[in-house]
Design a protein around this motif. Structure first.
Motif, PDB file in Angstrom:
ATOM      1  N   GLY A 317       0.734  -1.341  -0.078  1.00  0.00           N
ATOM      2  CA  GLY A 317      -0.058   0.026  -0.001  1.00  0.00           C
ATOM      3  C   GLY A 317       0.819   1.075   0.175  1.00  0.00           C
ATOM      4  N   GLU A 318       0.216   2.408  -0.261  1.00  0.00           N
ATOM      5  CA  GLU A 318       0.749   3.691  -0.283  1.00  0.00           C
ATOM      6  C   GLU A 318      -0.358   4.815   0.095  1.00  0.00           C
ATOM      7  OE1 GLU A 318       2.005   4.847  -3.987  1.00  0.00           O
ATOM      8  OE2 GLU A 318       0.806   3.294  -4.906  1.00  0.00           O
ATOM      9  N   TRP A 319       0.171   5.854   0.770  1.00  0.00           N
ATOM     10  CA  TRP A 319      -0.706   6.963   0.882  1.00  0.00           C
ATOM     11  C   TRP A 319      -0.579   7.752  -0.351  1.00  0.00           C
ATOM     12  CZ3 TRP A 319      -4.082   6.762   4.584  1.00  0.00           C
ATOM     13  CH2 TRP A 319      -3.829   6.112   5.806  1.00  0.00           C
ATOM     14  N   TRP A 320      -1.816   8.238  -0.760  1.00  0.00           N
ATOM     15  CA  TRP A 320      -1.892   8.782  -2.154  1.00  0.00           C
ATOM     16  C   TRP A 320      -2.637  10.049  -1.937  1.00  0.00           C
ATOM     17  CZ3 TRP A 320       0.148   7.232  -6.784  1.00  0.00           C
ATOM     18  CH2 TRP A 320      -0.224   7.947  -7.871  1.00  0.00           C
ATOM     19  N   PRO A 321      -2.189  11.226  -2.712  1.00  0.00           N
ATOM     20  CA  PRO A 321      -2.836  12.830  -2.151  1.00  0.00           C
ATOM     21  C   PRO A 321      -4.115  12.403  -2.802  1.00  0.00           C
ATOM     22  CG  PRO A 321      -0.741  12.783  -3.295  1.00  0.00           C
ATOM     23  CD  PRO A 321      -0.972  11.505  -3.386  1.00  0.00           C
ATOM     24  N   VAL A 322      -5.084  12.748  -2.082  1.00  0.00           N
ATOM     25  CA  VAL A 322      -6.387  12.623  -2.329  1.00  0.00           C
ATOM     26  C   VAL A 322      -6.912  13.796  -3.867  1.00  0.00           C
ATOM     27  CG1 VAL A 322      -8.764  13.272  -1.720  1.00  0.00           C
ATOM     28  CG2 VAL A 322      -7.283  12.019  -0.149  1.00  0.00           C
ATOM     29  N   ALA A 323      -6.015  15.085  -3.503  1.00  0.00           N
ATOM     30  CA  ALA A 323      -6.491  15.855  -4.609  1.00  0.00           C
ATOM     31  C   ALA A 323      -5.663  15.188  -6.174  1.00  0.00           C
ATOM     32  CB  ALA A 323      -5.347  17.221  -4.428  1.00  0.00           C
ATOM     33  N   GLU A 324      -5.140  14.192  -6.000  1.00  0.00           N
ATOM     34  CA  GLU A 324      -4.425  13.762  -7.352  1.00  0.00           C
ATOM     35  C   GLU A 324      -5.136  12.372  -7.520  1.00  0.00           C
ATOM     36  OE1 GLU A 324      -0.155  13.930  -7.033  1.00  0.00           O
ATOM     37  OE2 GLU A 324      -0.060  15.864  -6.440  1.00  0.00           O
ATOM     38  N   ILE A 325      -6.029  11.953  -7.092  1.00  0.00           N
ATOM     39  CA  ILE A 325      -6.729  10.589  -7.182  1.00  0.00           C
ATOM     40  C   ILE A 325      -7.177  10.073  -8.654  1.00  0.00           C
ATOM     41  CG2 ILE A 325      -9.008  11.297  -6.701  1.00  0.00           C
ATOM     42  CD1 ILE A 325      -7.389   8.128  -5.259  1.00  0.00           C
ATOM     43  N   GLU A 326      -7.328  11.087  -9.340  1.00  0.00           N
ATOM     44  CA  GLU A 326      -7.561  10.895 -10.674  1.00  0.00           C
ATOM     45  C   GLU A 326      -6.330  10.269 -11.424  1.00  0.00           C
ATOM     46  OE1 GLU A 326     -10.656  10.776 -12.434  1.00  0.00           O
ATOM     47  OE2 GLU A 326     -11.787  11.545 -10.785  1.00  0.00           O
ATOM     48  N   ALA A 327      -5.036  10.630 -11.036  1.00  0.00           N
ATOM     49  CA  ALA A 327      -3.842  10.134 -11.625  1.00  0.00           C
ATOM     50  C   ALA A 327      -3.402   8.919 -10.947  1.00  0.00           C
ATOM     51  CB  ALA A 327      -2.764  11.414 -11.366  1.00  0.00           C
ATOM     52  N   ALA A 328      -4.395   8.263 -10.161  1.00  0.00           N
ATOM     53  CA  ALA A 328      -3.763   6.915  -9.428  1.00  0.00           C
ATOM     54  C   ALA A 328      -3.936   5.975 -10.521  1.00  0.00           C
ATOM     55  CB  ALA A 328      -4.498   6.676  -8.091  1.00  0.00           C
ATOM     56  N   GLY A 329      -4.716   6.087 -11.331  1.00  0.00           N
ATOM     57  CA  GLY A 329      -5.254   4.921 -12.559  1.00  0.00           C
ATOM     58  C   GLY A 329      -6.032   3.966 -11.881  1.00  0.00           C
ATOM     59  N   LEU A 330      -7.035   4.218 -11.140  1.00  0.00           N
ATOM     60  CA  LEU A 330      -7.915   3.307 -10.554  1.00  0.00           C
ATOM     61  C   LEU A 330      -8.670   2.774 -11.634  1.00  0.00           C
ATOM     62  CD1 LEU A 330      -9.172   5.202  -7.430  1.00  0.00           C
ATOM     63  CD2 LEU A 330      -7.103   3.623  -7.610  1.00  0.00           C
ATOM     64  N   PRO A 331      -8.855   1.414 -11.510  1.00  0.00           N
ATOM     65  CA  PRO A 331      -9.994   0.642 -12.448  1.00  0.00           C
ATOM     66  C   PRO A 331     -11.434   1.387 -11.958  1.00  0.00           C
ATOM     67  CG  PRO A 331      -9.248  -0.595 -10.576  1.00  0.00           C
ATOM     68  CD  PRO A 331      -8.288   0.380 -10.662  1.00  0.00           C
ATOM     69  N   THR A 332     -12.359   1.063 -13.162  1.00  0.00           N
ATOM     70  CA  THR A 332     -13.427   1.765 -13.047  1.00  0.00           C
ATOM     71  C   THR A 332     -14.268   1.383 -11.851  1.00  0.00           C
ATOM     72  OG1 THR A 332     -13.703   1.795 -15.340  1.00  0.00           O
ATOM     73  CG2 THR A 332     -15.918   2.184 -14.367  1.00  0.00           C
ATOM     74  N   LEU A 333     -14.357   0.314 -11.389  1.00  0.00           N
ATOM     75  CA  LEU A 333     -15.067   0.074  -9.972  1.00  0.00           C
ATOM     76  C   LEU A 333     -14.709   0.735  -8.816  1.00  0.00           C
ATOM     77  CD1 LEU A 333     -16.976  -1.857  -8.380  1.00  0.00           C
ATOM     78  CD2 LEU A 333     -14.723  -3.396  -8.274  1.00  0.00           C
ATOM     79  N   PHE A 334     -13.178   0.929  -8.646  1.00  0.00           N
ATOM     80  CA  PHE A 334     -12.784   1.798  -7.571  1.00  0.00           C
ATOM     81  C   PHE A 334     -12.685   3.203  -7.792  1.00  0.00           C
ATOM     82  CE2 PHE A 334     -11.054  -2.449  -6.789  1.00  0.00           C
ATOM     83  CZ  PHE A 334     -11.457  -2.802  -5.465  1.00  0.00           C
ATOM     84  N   ALA A 335     -12.564   3.643  -9.325  1.00  0.00           N
ATOM     85  CA  ALA A 335     -12.924   4.985  -9.198  1.00  0.00           C
ATOM     86  C   ALA A 335     -14.225   5.481  -9.144  1.00  0.00           C
ATOM     87  CB  ALA A 335     -12.775   5.322 -10.835  1.00  0.00           C
ATOM     88  N   LYS A 336     -15.418   4.624  -9.391  1.00  0.00           N
ATOM     89  CA  LYS A 336     -16.752   5.114  -8.898  1.00  0.00           C
ATOM     90  C   LYS A 336     -16.693   4.991  -7.459  1.00  0.00           C
ATOM     91  CE  LYS A 336     -19.261   2.568 -12.453  1.00  0.00           C
ATOM     92  NZ  LYS A 336     -20.191   0.997 -12.631  1.00  0.00           N
ATOM     93  N   ALA A 337     -16.081   4.003  -6.783  1.00  0.00           N
ATOM     94  CA  ALA A 337     -15.926   4.025  -5.272  1.00  0.00           C
ATOM     95  C   ALA A 337     -15.401   5.432  -4.557  1.00  0.00           C
ATOM     96  CB  ALA A 337     -15.307   2.807  -4.589  1.00  0.00           C
ATOM     97  N   ALA A 338     -14.070   5.716  -5.246  1.00  0.00           N
ATOM     98  CA  ALA A 338     -13.739   6.936  -4.957  1.00  0.00           C
ATOM     99  C   ALA A 338     -14.296   8.288  -5.082  1.00  0.00           C
ATOM    100  CB  ALA A 338     -12.244   7.289  -5.712  1.00  0.00           C
ATOM    101  N   ARG A 339     -15.154   8.206  -6.198  1.00  0.00           N
ATOM    102  CA  ARG A 339     -16.189   9.521  -6.440  1.00  0.00           C
ATOM    103  C   ARG A 339     -17.054   9.638  -5.393  1.00  0.00           C
ATOM    104  NH1 ARG A 339     -14.915   8.278 -11.846  1.00  0.00           N
ATOM    105  NH2 ARG A 339     -16.781   6.952 -12.122  1.00  0.00           N
TER     106      ARG A 339
END
Length: 345
Positions: A317-339
């Motif tokens: 794991g890693e701590w990722w800046p919330v403001a840069e979450i779009e740059a994390a390359g999350l798959p669609t499922l987890f991008a939905k969850a993040a939003r």
């Protein structure tokens, strides 16, 4: 009838070929094998509309197979995020490295099939389109066109053997790449799943399905089994404007991708594992997503605040800046969850 199909279709294709960034114009010089290969891998079970922006970004960032071969896998996976079927991205990197090592793409179906991620269809498409080899190229559009053209009554998937035989009988020795793309275009624009625009079809005079009076019932399809449903939980763990992300195992669902930690739904659980942190959790809502073989309802549990220590029991794991979450390359499922988590924050 078979001897007329190719000439009728190629004449039509000369005037009606779709303009796609990875294609060469009908009758022109053969296109770059790298662009053909990349587009065909992306197009596996994905629409041209969805692929087009990804293809443009990939070719701008990695303009040839050597550049892609040199790219870190995690960067390619992140760039692929949202396109789905993530094993394709892992195989893309592996195949690029093999091709770079051998100094270029092989030019026969047999050799192409040895590359990671290339099945019968993709190898045939690349051999025909990029190298001018005679190859029988059968995708879902071609299956439909051939089923209607020859009025094949046997249901899919059992009819695929005869469909391939019929496709072989009409594939010309010359310009088989243009012929394959013409068949795809005909299925995508004229002989579609929802419509059969027979009056606009260049093959209307030789189509046996049109003679039956009901070409839309072809190809006959076996009844689909209903998809099972699963449930699970994803965890939004936030501290100091950073969210905890994990890297999923290389094999399995969404393998190798960054993601929110979850309770193991991808292994078939029903969300009954304990949360990875103790403390105050609150519900963040539910996202719904459909995979090829099942539907998923994923609850989002939110834990935010300075008391969020290093999560226990979670590796990679890693701590990722919330403001840069779009740059994390999350798959669609987890991008939905993040939003959803951000909206409930």
């Amino acid at each position: 009838m078979e001897d007329r199909v190719a000439s009728l279709l190629l004449d039509w294709y000369a005037d009606h070929a779709r303009s796609l960034t990875w294609r060469a114009a009908p009758g022109s010089a053969l296109p770059d094998p790298y662009r053909v290969w990349l587009s065909e891998v992306m197009l596996q079970q994905t629409t041209t509309a969805a692929v087009a922006p990804y293809f443009s970004r990939f070719t701008q960032r990695w303009p040839d197979v050597q550049a892609l071969a040199a790219a870190p896998e995690e960067e390619v996976m992140a760039a692929w995020a949202g396109l789905g079927y993530y094993s394709r991205a892992r195989n893309l990197v592996a195949a690029a490295r093999e091709v770079a090592a051998m100094g270029g793409f092989p030019d026969t179906e047999e050799e192409l099939r040895q590359l990671p991620g290339l099945g019968a269809y993709t190898a045939a498409a690349i051999a025909a389109i990029a190298f001018g080899r005679r190859a029988v190229v059968v995708d879902a559009n071609v299956e439909r066109v051939v089923s209607r053209l020859f009025a094949i009554e046997e249901p899919l998937p059992g009819s695929r053997k005869i469909i391939r035989q019929r496709a072989d009988s009409i594939t010309p020795d010359e310009r088989s790449g243009d012929f394959a793309q013409a068949m795809m275009d005909l299925g995508a624009t004229i002989c579609t799943a929802r419509d059969a625009r027979c009056l606009l079809c260049p093959l209307q005079e030789v189509c046996q399905g049109r003679v039956t009076g009901d070409p839309l019932r072809l190809p006959v399809k076996a009844a689909k089994k209903p998809k099972p449903s699963r449930t699970g939980t994803a965890f939004w763990i936030e501290r100091d404007s950073h969210v905890w992300l994990v890297t999923r195992p290389g094999r399995g669902m969404l393998g190798g991708m960054r993601a929110l930690p979850d309770d193991g739904w991808s292994a078939g659980s029903d969300g009954d594992e304990e949360a990875p942190l103790s403390g105050a959790w609150r519900a963040g809502g539910v996202v719904r997503h459909s995979f090829t073989h099942f539907h998923l309802e994923l609850g989002v549990a939110i834990h935010a605040g300075d008391d969020c220590g290093e999560p226990s029991g979670l590796t990679g794991g890693e701590w990722w800046p919330v403001a840069e979450i779009e740059a994390a390359g999350l798959p669609t499922l987890f991008a939905k969850a993040a939003r959803l988590a951000l909206a409930r924050a």
